[in-house]
Write a protein that holds these residues in place. Sequence first.
Motif, PDB file in Angstrom:
ATOM      1  N   GLY A 246       0.804  -1.218   0.000  1.00 13.31           N
ATOM      2  CA  GLY A 246       0.000   0.000   0.000  1.00 13.31           C
ATOM      3  C   GLY A 246       0.836   1.266   0.000  1.00 13.31           C
ATOM      4  N   ASP A 247       2.134   1.134   0.324  1.00 15.12           N
ATOM      5  CA  ASP A 247       3.030   2.290   0.294  1.00 15.12           C
ATOM      6  C   ASP A 247       3.558   2.579  -1.110  1.00 15.12           C
ATOM      7  OD1 ASP A 247       2.811   2.617   3.057  1.00 15.12           O
ATOM      8  OD2 ASP A 247       4.434   1.195   3.448  1.00 15.12           O
ATOM      9  N   ALA A 248       3.407   1.635  -2.026  1.00 15.40           N
ATOM     10  CA  ALA A 248       3.876   1.823  -3.402  1.00 15.40           C
ATOM     11  C   ALA A 248       2.854   2.634  -4.195  1.00 15.40           C
ATOM     12  CB  ALA A 248       4.101   0.480  -4.078  1.00 15.40           C
ATOM     13  N   PRO A 249       3.323   3.353  -5.213  1.00 13.34           N
ATOM     14  CA  PRO A 249       2.369   4.119  -6.026  1.00 13.34           C
ATOM     15  C   PRO A 249       1.409   3.215  -6.786  1.00 13.34           C
ATOM     16  CG  PRO A 249       4.575   4.136  -7.009  1.00 13.34           C
ATOM     17  CD  PRO A 249       4.725   3.532  -5.662  1.00 13.34           C
ATOM     18  N   VAL A 250       0.192   3.689  -6.954  1.00 15.27           N
ATOM     19  CA  VAL A 250      -0.804   2.931  -7.734  1.00 15.27           C
ATOM     20  C   VAL A 250      -0.368   2.940  -9.199  1.00 15.27           C
ATOM     21  CG1 VAL A 250      -3.199   2.854  -8.509  1.00 15.27           C
ATOM     22  CG2 VAL A 250      -2.662   3.478  -6.138  1.00 15.27           C
ATOM     23  N   PRO A 251      -0.174   1.768  -9.812  1.00 16.70           N
ATOM     24  CA  PRO A 251       0.313   1.743 -11.192  1.00 16.70           C
ATOM     25  C   PRO A 251      -0.773   2.141 -12.184  1.00 16.70           C
ATOM     26  CG  PRO A 251      -0.164  -0.477 -10.451  1.00 16.70           C
ATOM     27  CD  PRO A 251      -0.365   0.415  -9.263  1.00 16.70           C
ATOM     28  N   THR A 252      -0.363   2.798 -13.238  1.00  8.87           N
ATOM     29  CA  THR A 252      -1.294   3.127 -14.318  1.00  8.87           C
ATOM     30  C   THR A 252      -1.112   2.181 -15.507  1.00  8.87           C
ATOM     31  OG1 THR A 252       0.280   4.761 -15.167  1.00  8.87           O
ATOM     32  CG2 THR A 252      -1.422   5.540 -13.660  1.00  8.87           C
ATOM     33  N   THR A 253       0.086   1.604 -15.640  1.00  4.49           N
ATOM     34  CA  THR A 253       0.350   0.595 -16.668  1.00  4.49           C
ATOM     35  C   THR A 253       1.182  -0.521 -16.037  1.00  4.49           C
ATOM     36  OG1 THR A 253       2.407   1.639 -17.440  1.00  4.49           O
ATOM     37  CG2 THR A 253       0.348   2.276 -18.558  1.00  4.49           C
ATOM     38  N   ALA A 254       1.169  -1.681 -16.666  1.00  8.59           N
ATOM     39  CA  ALA A 254       1.970  -2.817 -16.218  1.00  8.59           C
ATOM     40  C   ALA A 254       2.337  -3.655 -17.436  1.00  8.59           C
ATOM     41  CB  ALA A 254       1.215  -3.666 -15.196  1.00  8.59           C
ATOM     42  N   THR A 255       3.479  -4.318 -17.357  1.00  7.66           N
ATOM     43  CA  THR A 255       3.906  -5.232 -18.417  1.00  7.66           C
ATOM     44  C   THR A 255       3.855  -6.657 -17.888  1.00  7.66           C
ATOM     45  OG1 THR A 255       5.358  -3.588 -19.428  1.00  7.66           O
ATOM     46  CG2 THR A 255       5.783  -5.897 -19.967  1.00  7.66           C
ATOM     47  N   VAL A 256       3.129  -7.506 -18.587  1.00  6.79           N
ATOM     48  CA  VAL A 256       3.035  -8.920 -18.237  1.00  6.79           C
ATOM     49  C   VAL A 256       4.052  -9.681 -19.080  1.00  6.79           C
ATOM     50  CG1 VAL A 256       1.530 -10.927 -18.057  1.00  6.79           C
ATOM     51  CG2 VAL A 256       0.577  -8.618 -17.768  1.00  6.79           C
ATOM     52  N   LEU A 257       4.979 -10.380 -18.426  1.00  6.43           N
ATOM     53  CA  LEU A 257       5.980 -11.184 -19.121  1.00  6.43           C
ATOM     54  C   LEU A 257       5.514 -12.625 -19.178  1.00  6.43           C
ATOM     55  CD1 LEU A 257       9.218  -9.794 -17.405  1.00  6.43           C
ATOM     56  CD2 LEU A 257       8.072  -8.950 -19.463  1.00  6.43           C
ATOM     57  N   VAL A 258       5.406 -13.168 -20.377  1.00  5.92           N
ATOM     58  CA  VAL A 258       5.034 -14.572 -20.554  1.00  5.92           C
ATOM     59  C   VAL A 258       6.318 -15.390 -20.634  1.00  5.92           C
ATOM     60  CG1 VAL A 258       3.805 -16.254 -21.962  1.00  5.92           C
ATOM     61  CG2 VAL A 258       2.921 -13.908 -21.754  1.00  5.92           C
ATOM     62  N   LEU A 259       6.491 -16.310 -19.683  1.00  2.00           N
ATOM     63  CA  LEU A 259       7.679 -17.150 -19.645  1.00  2.00           C
ATOM     64  C   LEU A 259       7.434 -18.437 -20.412  1.00  2.00           C
ATOM     65  CD1 LEU A 259       8.735 -16.702 -15.902  1.00  2.00           C
ATOM     66  CD2 LEU A 259       9.159 -15.203 -17.864  1.00  2.00           C
ATOM     67  N   GLY A 260       8.495 -19.229 -20.577  1.00  2.00           N
ATOM     68  CA  GLY A 260       8.365 -20.471 -21.328  1.00  2.00           C
ATOM     69  C   GLY A 260       9.307 -21.542 -20.835  1.00  2.00           C
TER      70      GLY A 260
END
Length: 253
Positions: A158-172
């Motif tokens: 809760g101390d971290a900033p609220v994200p407006t974007t995120a990147t999802v990494l698909v692993l393999g």
Amino acid sequence: MSVTTGRGQLSRRLFRGLLDGVAPQLRWVLIGLVLAVTAGFGGLETAPAEDKSPQVAAGVPVDGGPWRVEVIDVRLAGDLPPLRRQDDKNRWLYVTANVTITANESWTLTKKMVRLSGVEGVLTEEPYDMVLYRDKRVVSRLHPNMPEKVAFFWEQSGDAPVPTTATVLVLGMTYRADSFSSERTWMEDEAVRAGVTVPVLDVRASPGATPSPGATPSPGASPSPGATPSPVPPPRVATSARPGATPTVRTSP
């Protein structure tokens, strides 16, 4: 991901190549030498996944070897029992995705499929849990050729900033011979197969949140004149009323 040795980095792929190139009886000797050399630098520590992957749009299927992942979106939520936060002020981030197991057997390493990047304050590298959309059950196993819409959950401070974007990494993973047993199996590799950058949808008090059963007003009912409308409830998580039933999580549609 890579193996770090102080200032430099020794690739896992290179290490596997060294193992494959020596006689089986000498492999443990080589492993002992590598551990001895790297002990002074903190040993063989796994570095976090880095976002150096090809970028694809949301909705594009990404082949991860034994699985195929189609990222839909990323959402931000508050309290979602029975999922438990370490602190009440923390938040849940969850990735909605369509997942298909393309291997010939059922798969339990579902937390190995995706990672979050570009988000501060995420408490774990792997997802905390995975939930099926169709019945809101927390699950850890998916079956071959049975596409499922799922949600992967991470807890954010809760101390971290609220994200407006995120990147999802698909692993393999890669299907190859194990360096020790020579048995062919799915093995982790270093490559992030693709990254999907999307806006983060804040559904903590969204009108689109799923209402609780029975929240629909009776047919023909009308609000009293001058009455203040009730606030829309936040996304809710419900548990089954049956004794011993698997906990269920209610997310936004």
